[in-house]
Design an enzyme around this catalytic site. Structure first.
Site, PDB file in Angstrom:
ATOM      1  N   ALA A   1      83.931  26.808  45.888  1.00  0.00           N
ATOM      2  CA  ALA A   1      82.790  27.659  46.743  1.00  0.00           C
ATOM      3  C   ALA A   1      81.473  27.470  45.668  1.00  0.00           C
ATOM      4  O   ALA A   1      81.343  27.700  44.697  1.00  0.00           O
ATOM      5  CB  ALA A   1      83.140  28.948  46.712  1.00  0.00           C
ATOM      6  N   MET A   2      80.540  26.442  46.183  1.00  0.00           N
ATOM      7  CA  MET A   2      79.324  26.303  45.561  1.00  0.00           C
ATOM      8  C   MET A   2      78.024  26.938  46.160  1.00  0.00           C
ATOM      9  O   MET A   2      77.788  26.582  47.480  1.00  0.00           O
ATOM     10  CB  MET A   2      79.093  24.653  45.431  1.00  0.00           C
ATOM     11  CG  MET A   2      80.219  23.961  44.681  1.00  0.00           C
ATOM     12  SD  MET A   2      80.128  22.277  44.815  1.00  0.00           S
ATOM     13  CE  MET A   2      79.034  22.106  43.603  1.00  0.00           C
TER      14      MET A   2
ATOM     15  N   GLY B   1      73.986  27.467  42.713  1.00  0.00           N
ATOM     16  CA  GLY B   1      73.642  28.083  41.292  1.00  0.00           C
ATOM     17  C   GLY B   1      74.228  27.426  40.428  1.00  0.00           C
ATOM     18  O   GLY B   1      75.167  26.614  40.314  1.00  0.00           O
TER      19      GLY B   1
ATOM     20  N   LEU C   1      78.911  28.004  51.449  1.00  0.00           N
ATOM     21  CA  LEU C   1      79.036  28.935  52.759  1.00  0.00           C
ATOM     22  C   LEU C   1      77.562  29.309  53.336  1.00  0.00           C
ATOM     23  O   LEU C   1      76.876  29.782  52.610  1.00  0.00           O
ATOM     24  CB  LEU C   1      79.737  30.012  52.376  1.00  0.00           C
ATOM     25  CG  LEU C   1      81.132  30.072  51.793  1.00  0.00           C
ATOM     26  CD1 LEU C   1      81.708  31.123  51.120  1.00  0.00           C
ATOM     27  CD2 LEU C   1      82.084  29.118  52.435  1.00  0.00           C
TER      28      LEU C   1
ATOM     29  N   CYS D   1      82.232  41.057  49.799  1.00  0.00           N
ATOM     30  CA  CYS D   1      82.041  39.752  50.205  1.00  0.00           C
ATOM     31  C   CYS D   1      83.182  39.088  49.759  1.00  0.00           C
ATOM     32  O   CYS D   1      83.803  38.103  50.104  1.00  0.00           O
ATOM     33  CB  CYS D   1      80.686  39.327  49.703  1.00  0.00           C
ATOM     34  SG  CYS D   1      80.455  37.440  49.883  1.00  0.00           S
TER      35      CYS D   1
ATOM     36  N   GLY E   1      82.622  30.616  40.525  1.00  0.00           N
ATOM     37  CA  GLY E   1      81.893  30.829  39.050  1.00  0.00           C
ATOM     38  C   GLY E   1      81.747  31.920  38.775  1.00  0.00           C
ATOM     39  O   GLY E   1      81.045  32.300  37.665  1.00  0.00           O
TER      40      GLY E   1
ATOM     41  N   CYS F   1      72.185  39.787  47.985  1.00  0.00           N
ATOM     42  CA  CYS F   1      71.760  38.174  48.436  1.00  0.00           C
ATOM     43  C   CYS F   1      71.234  38.097  49.845  1.00  0.00           C
ATOM     44  O   CYS F   1      70.275  37.160  50.175  1.00  0.00           O
ATOM     45  CB  CYS F   1      73.179  37.338  48.384  1.00  0.00           C
ATOM     46  SG  CYS F   1      74.293  37.909  49.665  1.00  0.00           S
TER      47      CYS F   1
END
Length: 384
Positions: free
Chosen positions: A16-17, A20, A42, A111, A135, A210
């Site tokens: 999952a990128m 950041g 996403l 989330c 991350g 976010c």
């Protein structure tokens, strides 16, 4: 006990990128470890903005482009998955409903529970991936019998295990956190990104919530719930000010109260209780915030649930410290007693239990017992 299987055999990993630096370095490390890595960004906003607002927010068009560029440098396939509808229903609408009910939610936990390690993980497994990589700074350790444990990151200053406390053992079996055993500063992570040629090396971190890019939570809630003037009262019920919506406050809040009548002792006053039923906010002295016990609902265990009472440490907010507690699951709830009183505990927050560095589990605070007052309960207790 050993680290997760990335150390022993290659896996098909979905990274999952976010766009950041942390998620980019995590994906790069997973690929460097020999895994077959695919990057995915996403799309969580139905109407993403072109650019981020300062250092806040995420999920913009700019972020997706940054993630794609990082994947290109790492040399891995990259896709954008649209989960905006699921995110709106499970995270944003839940956030609004919790504040409307007088509670204080943590959308990052929701989330992780509903999006990254439910919707995303389910889709990844259906496509034949072995694990989802993020991350986050946390560690998954494997016992000799194959069971998994979630532990704090090696560097406590960056530990994010609190927001992962909602993950169960099955989800942990398919989770990779390549940054968890890193004892380095964020500057060193950025330096590593720069060495790897990742353009996000100097990108600011996202902060706050976010989906509220400008950081104005009260304004965001007012735009969804509408402004409704109500009273601010003291412990005796005397009116000391007004507000434009009880949803704009949280237990323990001191700033932004707009109290017109100072306290008799001249000391600051804090939010003690929020009643959405009559749109009233109660304020009082700091000592009145002392909590000695609480009841939490919807417990989620990172492994086998405790069989009886035990002594643990507890964390009550993402960037808070630990406090010693006695906790016991009772009839589907979690009963917690604090060794020493703590302040600023609000219904809706998560309590995460630890046994040393191991995450035992988490639950959502439903009601508290104050040291100097009767039990203070969430107004919407039965619907929590």
């Amino acid at each position: 006990m050993t680290d997760t299987p990335q150390r022993t055999r290659p896996l098909r990993v979905l990274a999952a990128m976010s766009g950041g630096v942390d998620s980019a370095v995590a994906a790069a490390r997973a690929a460097e470890a020999g895994h077959d890595v695919t990057g995915v960004h996403l799309a969580l906003s139905a109407n993403p903005q072109s650019f981020r607002t300062g250092a806040r927010g995420c999920c913009t068009i700019e972020d997706s482009r940054d993630a794609r560029r990082a994947a290109d440098v790492i040399g891995i396939p990259f896709y954008v998955w649209d989960l905006a509808d699921r995110f709106r229903e499970d995270v944003v609408e839940d956030f609004i409903a919790e504040y409307e009910a007088g509670r204080t939610p943590n959308p990052c936990l929701r989330c992780n529970e509903k999006i990254k390690f439910a919707a995303l993980l389910d889709k990844a497994l259906a496509l034949g991936f072995d694990a989802v990589c993020t991350g986050h700074y946390a560690k998954v350790l494997v016992n000799e019998d194959g069971s998994r444990e979630l532990h704090r990151a090696s560097d406590m200053a960056k530990d994010q295990s609190y927001v992962l406390g909602v993950l169960d053992e099955q989800q942990l079996a398919h989770a990779l956190f390549p940054l968890g055993d890193t004892v380095t500063t964020k500057d060193e992570i950025r330096a590593e990104a720069e060495r790897r040629g990742l353009a996000v090396a100097k990108k600011p971190d996202s902060h706050d919530i976010c989906f509220i890019a400008d950081g104005d939570t009260q304004g965001f809630l007012a735009s969804r719930l509408g402004r409704a003037e109500g009273d601010i009262v003291d412990e005796s019920g005397a009116k000391v000010g007004t507000h434009e919506g009880a949803f704009g406050f949280t237990i323990g809040q001191r700033k932004g109260l707009r109290i017109g009548i100072p306290a008799a002792d001249g000391k600051p006053r804090y939010v003690l209780d929020i009643s959405p039923v009559n749109n009233t906010v109660t304020v009082g002295p700091a000592a009145a915030l002392d909590v000695t016990a609480l009841t939490a609902i919807k417990p989620r265990w990172c492994g086998v649930a405790p069989a009886g009472p035990g002594t643990y440490t507890a964390q009550l907010r993402a960037h808070g410290g630990e406090t010693e507690v006695t906790a016991e699951p009772v009839d589907g709830e979690l009963r917690v007693t604090f060794t020493e009183p703590v302040r600023g505990v609000a219904p809706g927050q998560a309590i995460v239990l630890y046994d040393g560095t191991r995450v035992v589990g988490s639950a959502t605070i439903a009601s508290t017992v104050r040291a100097t007052a009767a039990s203070v309960q969430s107004p919407a207790r039965n619907s929590a």
